[in-house]
Design an enzyme around this catalytic site. Structure first.
Site, mmCIF file in Angstrom:
data_model
loop_
_atom_site.group_PDB
_atom_site.id
_atom_site.type_symbol
_atom_site.label_atom_id
_atom_site.label_comp_id
_atom_site.label_asym_id
_atom_site.label_seq_id
_atom_site.Cartn_x
_atom_site.Cartn_y
_atom_site.Cartn_z
ATOM 1 N N SER A 310 0.815 -1.212 0.000
ATOM 2 C CA SER A 310 0.000 0.000 0.000
ATOM 3 C C SER A 310 0.856 1.273 0.000
ATOM 4 O O SER A 310 1.567 1.541 -0.947
ATOM 5 C CB SER A 310 -0.969 -0.039 1.188
ATOM 6 O OG SER A 310 -1.951 0.957 1.092
ATOM 7 N N LYS A 335 -0.569 -4.175 -3.150
ATOM 8 C CA LYS A 335 -1.882 -3.637 -2.774
ATOM 9 C C LYS A 335 -1.974 -2.212 -3.316
ATOM 10 O O LYS A 335 -1.481 -1.269 -2.726
ATOM 11 C CB LYS A 335 -2.087 -3.635 -1.266
ATOM 12 C CG LYS A 335 -3.489 -3.133 -0.868
ATOM 13 C CD LYS A 335 -3.662 -3.060 0.639
ATOM 14 C CE LYS A 335 -5.074 -2.570 0.991
ATOM 15 N NZ LYS A 335 -5.338 -1.196 0.534
#
Length: 503
Positions: A310, A335
């Site tokens: 992320s 992600k």
């Protein structure tokens, strides 16, 4: 009960209509607003009819609240995205706890596959352990599977259920069963107050100079400030480079990572988000004058691994695409999606993936990850070594020894590792020293870095000390260039395959 059924139905209708038939979704190119509203109305009527049927004819008195929760959970799971979920009271409280910065838990960031099959059960995977927490001190690693929590098979329950079992009252124990490769082992973890950590920093000696080292643990509202503290602490007359360690960093706030990236990137995009909803399309650009001048032009190496996810991938991608850093380690987690938490009441809500993010060279790394410029992998554990690891875990041999020998020095650790090697011949001494060192530092806190064991960090230091960094980072391909090269290679292979078939 009919009134309750109608109430639940109206709530469902309100949630669906307010979220999915709102003005933002009227902008969808796939269906017009009128078509969407008509379809939603049809489905809401069906839901109401089923609730009414259950209320009138089900063999037992139905629990309408349970049906409401089940309907929302099933609907969001059907989206096929593990990050789009219903947040019941426990999960919603967990989100709130994390936002507030502390909660009772074991300190493991986790993920869970959507599908579970007999061949591949959907066990929960550890994305990363949070430093200096019970999970970290127990030696849990990114990639470990959580197969049971207090005897419950995690493949049979949702990730929210797993979280609710791992979290709880500070000081209480939870028994967790793990799988590492083919090794199964159990740890009893005592829940502690988990504070969301952010940055640790220091220096690494490098001849007559030093290397600035920053370990970014998670991106919180304080991360940019702590990164600035780290940058301010380095003596740039002696600093030959900076290592930004993003390994096992599960991500965090996009605003935080943008602020951190801005300290190194002077101009241009840092990250962009794209969605079928127009107002979710954003470009986060560097603000001129925000960079840290003293670090300008200094060699930067970023360490990544499969636990880097992320926001940590946003920073890695931004620095790579801008030719400001050289990436070392292992392909990151992948992600590349953005979620929003939407409260439904004071005690529950939903988490919905609203967009995907793209690096400055316009690549989405969702489910793909970011490859390092130089791959450095820890040795694979062979089958015989796995058996010995299992035996070592089951006997708690190291824990017992360290408990009986307080304040062990590095010399003591190395000496005991040699003793262990006589029995556990398939495990290398560096790994044994690491296991012993982890146990020794349980009470004193995690080491900032471990040059004895950490081959990825050692490679980063070698690059800064002995190689032409400017040439390496200049010639490193952007993510777009890597993507284009991969697609070209795929087309060549497909063309060759067709040519062979034609012959």
């Amino acid at each position: 009960m009919k009134k309750l059924a109608k109430f639940i139905s109206s709530v469902l209708g309100f949630v669906v209509l307010s979220i999915f038939a709102s003005q933002c979704f009227a902008q969808s190119q796939s269906k017009t607003a009128d078509q969407q509203k008509s379809q939603i109305s049809k489905y809401v009527q069906s839901i109401y009819g089923i609730l009414d049927l259950l209320q009138e004819y089900y063999v037992d008195e139905p629990d309408m609240e349970a049906l409401y929760h089940g309907a929302l959970k099933g609907m969001l799971e059907a989206a096929g995205d593990p990050y789009t979920t219903y947040l019941d009271a426990d999960a919603f409280r967990g989100i709130t706890d994390t936002t507030e910065g502390s909660f009772g838990g074991v300190g493991l960031s986790i993920s869970k596959p959507y599908e579970s099959t007999p061949d591949k059960p959907a066990f929960v995977e550890v994305v990363s352990p949070i430093e200096d927490t019970p999970g970290f001190k127990a030696g849990i690693q990114a990639g470990d599977l959580i197969v049971t929590v207090d005897g419950v098979d995690t493949s049979t329950i949702s990730m929210d259920d797993v979280l609710s079992k791992l979290r709880g009252k500070v000081g209480e124990d939870v028994e967790v069963g793990f799988r590492r490769g083919n090794i199964d082992f159990t740890k009893v973890l005592t829940r502690a107050l988990i504070e969301v950590p952010t940055v640790k920093f220091g220096t690494i000696p490098s001849g007559k100079k030093q290397i600035g080292y920053m370990k970014l643990i998670q991106f919180t509202p304080l991360t940019a400030e702590r990164v600035q503290d780290a940058l301010d602490s380095f003596d740039y007359s002696k600093t030959s480079g900076i290592i930004i360690d993003l390994r096992n960093n599960p991500g965090g706030l996009i605003s935080s990572v943008v602020d951190v990236a801005n300290k190194f990137i002077d101009d241009g995009p840092i990250v962009s988000t794209k969605s079928r909803v127009k107002f979710e399309n954003s470009v986060y650009s560097a603000t001129k004058g925000k960079t840290f001048g003293k670090a300008k032009g200094i060699p930067i190496i970023v360490l990544i691994n499969k636990g880097s996810a992320s926001a940590s991938e946003i920073l890695s991608g931004a620095l790579k695409d801008n030719h400001l850093a050289y990436l070392v380690g292992q392909r990151s987690y992948g992600k590349g999606s953005v979620q929003q938490v939407i409260p439904l009441s004071a005690t529950d809500g939903i988490k919905v993936t609203m967009a995907r993010y793209y690096t400055p060279s316009d690549v989405c790394i969702d489910k793909i990850g970011i490859p390092p410029d130089r791959e450095v992998l820890f040795p694979k554990i062979e089958e015989e070594a796995e058996k010995q690891y299992t035996e070592l875990y089951k006997k708690n041999e190291i824990e017992k020894y360290v408990s009986a020998h307080k304040n062990m020095s590095e010399k003591d650790i190395a000496s005991y590792a040699k003793v262990l090697r006589k029995t556990y011949t398939e495990i290398d001494e560096a790994s044994l020293r690491k296991l012993v060192r982890n146990e020794v530092t349980k009470t004193s806190g995690a080491m900032l870095y471990d040059l004895d064991y950490d081959i990825q960090l050692r490679e980063a230091i070698k690059i800064l000390e002995k190689e032409n960094f400017a040439s390496l980072v200049k010639n490193a391909k952007t993510l777009k260039q890597l993507q284009d090269a991969a697609q070209l290679e795929e087309k060549k292979e497909e063309s060759n395959s067709k040519y062979i078939d034609a012959k």
